[in-house]
Scaffold this motif. Structure first.
Motif, PDB file in Angstrom:
ATOM      1  N   GLY A   1     -44.213  80.853 -49.919  1.00 27.71           N
ATOM      2  CA  GLY A   1     -43.191  81.887 -49.875  1.00 27.71           C
ATOM      3  C   GLY A   1     -42.197  81.712 -48.743  1.00 27.71           C
ATOM      4  N   VAL A   2     -42.703  81.459 -47.537  1.00 32.83           N
ATOM      5  CA  VAL A   2     -41.814  81.292 -46.383  1.00 32.83           C
ATOM      6  C   VAL A   2     -41.019  79.994 -46.504  1.00 32.83           C
ATOM      7  CG1 VAL A   2     -41.750  80.974 -43.871  1.00 32.83           C
ATOM      8  CG2 VAL A   2     -43.250  82.692 -44.863  1.00 32.83           C
ATOM      9  N   PHE A   3     -41.660  78.941 -46.993  1.00 33.42           N
ATOM     10  CA  PHE A   3     -40.924  77.680 -47.167  1.00 33.42           C
ATOM     11  C   PHE A   3     -39.753  77.865 -48.122  1.00 33.42           C
ATOM     12  CE2 PHE A   3     -40.059  74.017 -49.876  1.00 33.42           C
ATOM     13  CZ  PHE A   3     -39.652  73.088 -48.932  1.00 33.42           C
ATOM     14  N   ASP A   4     -40.008  78.441 -49.290  1.00 29.40           N
ATOM     15  CA  ASP A   4     -38.951  78.591 -50.288  1.00 29.40           C
ATOM     16  C   ASP A   4     -37.832  79.507 -49.784  1.00 29.40           C
ATOM     17  OD1 ASP A   4     -38.111  78.294 -53.273  1.00 29.40           O
ATOM     18  OD2 ASP A   4     -38.065  80.459 -52.919  1.00 29.40           O
ATOM     19  N   GLY A   5     -38.191  80.622 -49.150  1.00 27.19           N
ATOM     20  CA  GLY A   5     -37.187  81.545 -48.649  1.00 27.19           C
ATOM     21  C   GLY A   5     -36.353  80.949 -47.518  1.00 27.19           C
ATOM     22  N   THR A   6     -37.010  80.242 -46.583  1.00 35.80           N
ATOM     23  CA  THR A   6     -36.292  79.636 -45.460  1.00 35.80           C
ATOM     24  C   THR A   6     -35.375  78.519 -45.936  1.00 35.80           C
ATOM     25  OG1 THR A   6     -38.193  80.129 -44.025  1.00 35.80           O
ATOM     26  CG2 THR A   6     -36.560  78.583 -43.180  1.00 35.80           C
TER      27      THR A   6
ATOM     28  N   VAL B   1     -37.421  70.086 -43.964  1.00 37.68           N
ATOM     29  CA  VAL B   1     -38.179  69.833 -42.729  1.00 37.68           C
ATOM     30  C   VAL B   1     -38.283  71.122 -41.907  1.00 37.68           C
ATOM     31  CG1 VAL B   1     -38.179  68.600 -40.532  1.00 37.68           C
ATOM     32  CG2 VAL B   1     -37.626  67.375 -42.631  1.00 37.68           C
ATOM     33  N   ILE B   2     -37.150  71.784 -41.689  1.00 43.40           N
ATOM     34  CA  ILE B   2     -37.143  73.008 -40.888  1.00 43.40           C
ATOM     35  C   ILE B   2     -37.973  74.103 -41.561  1.00 43.40           C
ATOM     36  CG2 ILE B   2     -35.698  74.852 -39.953  1.00 43.40           C
ATOM     37  CD1 ILE B   2     -33.464  72.764 -39.645  1.00 43.40           C
ATOM     38  N   ALA B   3     -37.800  74.258 -42.864  1.00 52.93           N
ATOM     39  CA  ALA B   3     -38.546  75.284 -43.592  1.00 52.93           C
ATOM     40  C   ALA B   3     -40.046  75.004 -43.568  1.00 52.93           C
ATOM     41  CB  ALA B   3     -38.059  75.358 -45.038  1.00 52.93           C
ATOM     42  N   GLY B   4     -40.429  73.721 -43.659  1.00 55.29           N
ATOM     43  CA  GLY B   4     -41.840  73.366 -43.586  1.00 55.29           C
ATOM     44  C   GLY B   4     -42.450  73.688 -42.232  1.00 55.29           C
ATOM     45  N   VAL B   5     -41.718  73.397 -41.160  1.00 56.25           N
ATOM     46  CA  VAL B   5     -42.203  73.692 -39.814  1.00 56.25           C
ATOM     47  C   VAL B   5     -42.301  75.206 -39.599  1.00 56.25           C
ATOM     48  CG1 VAL B   5     -41.667  73.515 -37.349  1.00 56.25           C
ATOM     49  CG2 VAL B   5     -41.362  71.529 -38.825  1.00 56.25           C
ATOM     50  N   VAL B   6     -41.305  75.950 -40.087  1.00 52.49           N
ATOM     51  CA  VAL B   6     -41.327  77.414 -39.961  1.00 52.49           C
ATOM     52  C   VAL B   6     -42.525  77.994 -40.716  1.00 52.49           C
ATOM     53  CG1 VAL B   6     -40.116  79.551 -40.586  1.00 52.49           C
ATOM     54  CG2 VAL B   6     -38.859  77.657 -39.565  1.00 52.49           C
TER      55      VAL B   6
ATOM     56  N   ARG C   1     -50.736  70.565 -36.462  1.00 54.43           N
ATOM     57  CA  ARG C   1     -51.192  70.174 -37.804  1.00 54.43           C
ATOM     58  C   ARG C   1     -50.412  70.904 -38.890  1.00 54.43           C
ATOM     59  NH1 ARG C   1     -56.578  72.885 -39.572  1.00 54.43           N
ATOM     60  NH2 ARG C   1     -55.016  74.544 -39.803  1.00 54.43           N
ATOM     61  N   ASN C   2     -50.296  72.221 -38.764  1.00 57.24           N
ATOM     62  CA  ASN C   2     -49.634  73.015 -39.799  1.00 57.24           C
ATOM     63  C   ASN C   2     -48.152  72.676 -39.938  1.00 57.24           C
ATOM     64  OD1 ASN C   2     -52.048  74.287 -40.189  1.00 57.24           O
ATOM     65  ND2 ASN C   2     -51.419  76.271 -39.408  1.00 57.24           N
ATOM     66  N   GLY C   3     -47.456  72.622 -38.817  1.00 54.63           N
ATOM     67  CA  GLY C   3     -46.014  72.378 -38.872  1.00 54.63           C
ATOM     68  C   GLY C   3     -45.665  71.022 -39.452  1.00 54.63           C
ATOM     69  N   LEU C   4     -46.293  69.970 -38.922  1.00 55.07           N
ATOM     70  CA  LEU C   4     -45.968  68.612 -39.365  1.00 55.07           C
ATOM     71  C   LEU C   4     -46.446  68.345 -40.792  1.00 55.07           C
ATOM     72  CD1 LEU C   4     -46.827  66.680 -36.067  1.00 55.07           C
ATOM     73  CD2 LEU C   4     -44.566  67.324 -36.914  1.00 55.07           C
TER      74      LEU C   4
ATOM     75  N   PHE D   1     -44.034  69.165 -48.337  1.00 54.71           N
ATOM     76  CA  PHE D   1     -42.966  69.667 -49.193  1.00 54.71           C
ATOM     77  C   PHE D   1     -41.912  68.601 -49.473  1.00 54.71           C
ATOM     78  CE2 PHE D   1     -44.505  73.921 -47.855  1.00 54.71           C
ATOM     79  CZ  PHE D   1     -44.687  74.450 -49.125  1.00 54.71           C
ATOM     80  N   MET D   2     -41.645  67.758 -48.511  1.00 56.17           N
ATOM     81  CA  MET D   2     -40.689  66.670 -48.761  1.00 56.17           C
ATOM     82  C   MET D   2     -41.202  65.738 -49.851  1.00 56.17           C
ATOM     83  SD  MET D   2     -39.072  65.547 -45.099  1.00 56.17           S
ATOM     84  CE  MET D   2     -38.131  64.265 -45.921  1.00 56.17           C
ATOM     85  N   LEU D   3     -42.469  65.309 -49.729  1.00 50.32           N
ATOM     86  CA  LEU D   3     -43.045  64.386 -50.715  1.00 50.32           C
ATOM     87  C   LEU D   3     -43.223  65.062 -52.069  1.00 50.32           C
ATOM     88  CD1 LEU D   3     -45.717  62.632 -48.456  1.00 50.32           C
ATOM     89  CD2 LEU D   3     -43.507  61.722 -49.211  1.00 50.32           C
ATOM     90  N   ARG D   4     -43.594  66.330 -52.052  1.00 48.71           N
ATOM     91  CA  ARG D   4     -43.801  67.056 -53.309  1.00 48.71           C
ATOM     92  C   ARG D   4     -42.495  67.211 -54.086  1.00 48.71           C
ATOM     93  NH1 ARG D   4     -43.375  72.441 -54.358  1.00 48.71           N
ATOM     94  NH2 ARG D   4     -44.591  73.236 -56.113  1.00 48.71           N
ATOM     95  N   GLU D   5     -41.426  67.535 -53.368  1.00 47.30           N
ATOM     96  CA  GLU D   5     -40.123  67.667 -54.034  1.00 47.30           C
ATOM     97  C   GLU D   5     -39.654  66.323 -54.592  1.00 47.30           C
ATOM     98  OE1 GLU D   5     -38.014  70.411 -54.317  1.00 47.30           O
ATOM     99  OE2 GLU D   5     -39.533  71.780 -53.520  1.00 47.30           O
TER     100      GLU D   5
END
Length: 346
Positions: free
Chosen positions: A135-140, A157-162, A218-221, A227-231
């Motif tokens: 949810g936060v990744f998609d919204g950010t 990248v930014i959304a994944g870290v957030v 761990r979580n941020g990186l 998400f980059m690889l999945r997209e």
């Protein structure tokens, strides 16, 4: 005559004092006007700032979609129910540095009653965590692309870290899960609520966040990379028309990406488990813990990966399940949204 003299005297006093009173009133009014003039730009600046903050909050949180949170939550629920026994086996290898046969003997000796002990914290943590993650990744990402016209890769990248940073708030669940899975703490508490109560009562809330540093990294990186690889996989892989073949492709894509990332960041999990296996002592830094584990495990980097084979297998299954479940739930929700629209058009 005497009275007239007194009256004349009072009139002269009043006449003399009137200019002073008028001057004082004028000065007071001027000072008030000056103060009002001085405060006006400050007030205007605060009003503009408050307006900008309201616009930011409205735009930022307005980019979030509840469907993303719901799909992440549902996919995590399915995954935990299937993979928790595998996790417990890996945990014992992480903690004690023993081969899989010894870890299985430990679990067999403790019995079936303890096999799912400690499942509630990861179930609660993972459902909320995956909900926040998606949810936060998609919204950010949506907010960065639509409002700031940021390029797609930078936004991911930014959304994944957030999203990963937001997930770190849920560390107390991992903390209690570690304590419940470690046999040396069996006598201190019997269930999840009891463990939370014991830790907070005896050591305070700060103890629940022991080991947050490796979890934060761990979580941020890992989220940004996932998400980059999945997209990329969703764009480059062929589009399947059959539901079964599409689900199989989504499972394999999520499984390969998730297992690879989990293996890459496995040493951070080892450091986290080592830090969280203690209670009440002075918190050790991540780097000091890394060097200590390295010395304890015969000064071999390969020993950081004890249990990694099972972790990779578990990650392969769990991330495959989560990715396929997420995609299918998302398609199901989108179909339900389209039905009322088509009915209204008819």
């Amino acid at each position: 005559m005497k009275v007239d003299g007194v009256l004349d005297k009072d009139d002269s006093v009043i006449a003399k004092s009137e200019p002073a009173i008028i001057a004082t009133a004028t000065a007071t009014a001027a000072a008030a006007a000056t103060t009002a003039t001085a405060l006006t730009p400050v007030t205007a600046t605060l009003a503009v700032r408050a307006s900008h903050e309201n616009i930011f909050l409205e735009r930022f949180f307005g980019a979030f979609q509840w469907e993303e949170f719901a799909c992440g939550c549902g996919s995590a629920f399915v995954n935990i129910c299937v993979t928790y026994p595998i996790y417990k086996l890996i945990f014992r290898q992480m903690l004690h540095g023993v081969p899989v046969s010894s870890a299985m003997l430990q679990l067999r000796h403790e019995g079936l009653g303890f096999l799912y002990r400690g499942m509630l914290p990861p179930l609660a943590q993972k459902t909320i965590s995956l909900s926040i993650m998606f949810g936060v990744f998609d919204g950010t990402r949506r907010y960065l692309v639509e409002d700031y016209r940021l390029n797609d890769y930078g936004a991911k990248v930014i959304a994944g870290v957030v999203a990963g940073s937001a997930e770190s708030i849920l560390l107390p669940f991992e903390r209690v899960q570690t304590l419940l899975a470690d046999s040396k703490f069996h006598r201190y508490f019997s269930n999840t609520p009891n463990a939370f109560r014991y830790v907070v009562t005896n050591y305070g809330f700060r103890e629940l966040y022991r080991g947050i540093e490796p979890v934060f990294w761990r979580n941020g990186l890992s989220n940004a990379l996932f998400f980059m690889l999945r997209e990329e996989a969703s764009v480059r892989l062929p589009k399947r028309k059959s539901v079964s073949t599409r689900t199989a492709q989504e499972f394999i894509a999520g499984a390969v990406i998730g297992a690879s990332i989990s293996t890459l960041f496995y040493p951070l999990n080892v450091i986290k488990v080592s830090l969280q296996s203690e209670m009440g002592q002075l918190t050790e830094g991540s780097w000091h813990a890394c060097k200590r584990i390295y010395r304890e495990r015969d000064s071999r980097i390969a020993n950081f990966y004890r249990g990694c084979a099972f972790n990779t297998g578990r990650s392969f299954i769990s991330w495959g399940i989560m990715n396929a479940a997420y995609e299918n739930l998302k398609k199901l929700m989108s179909q339900r949204e389209l039905k009322p629209q088509s009915t209204a058009m008819q």
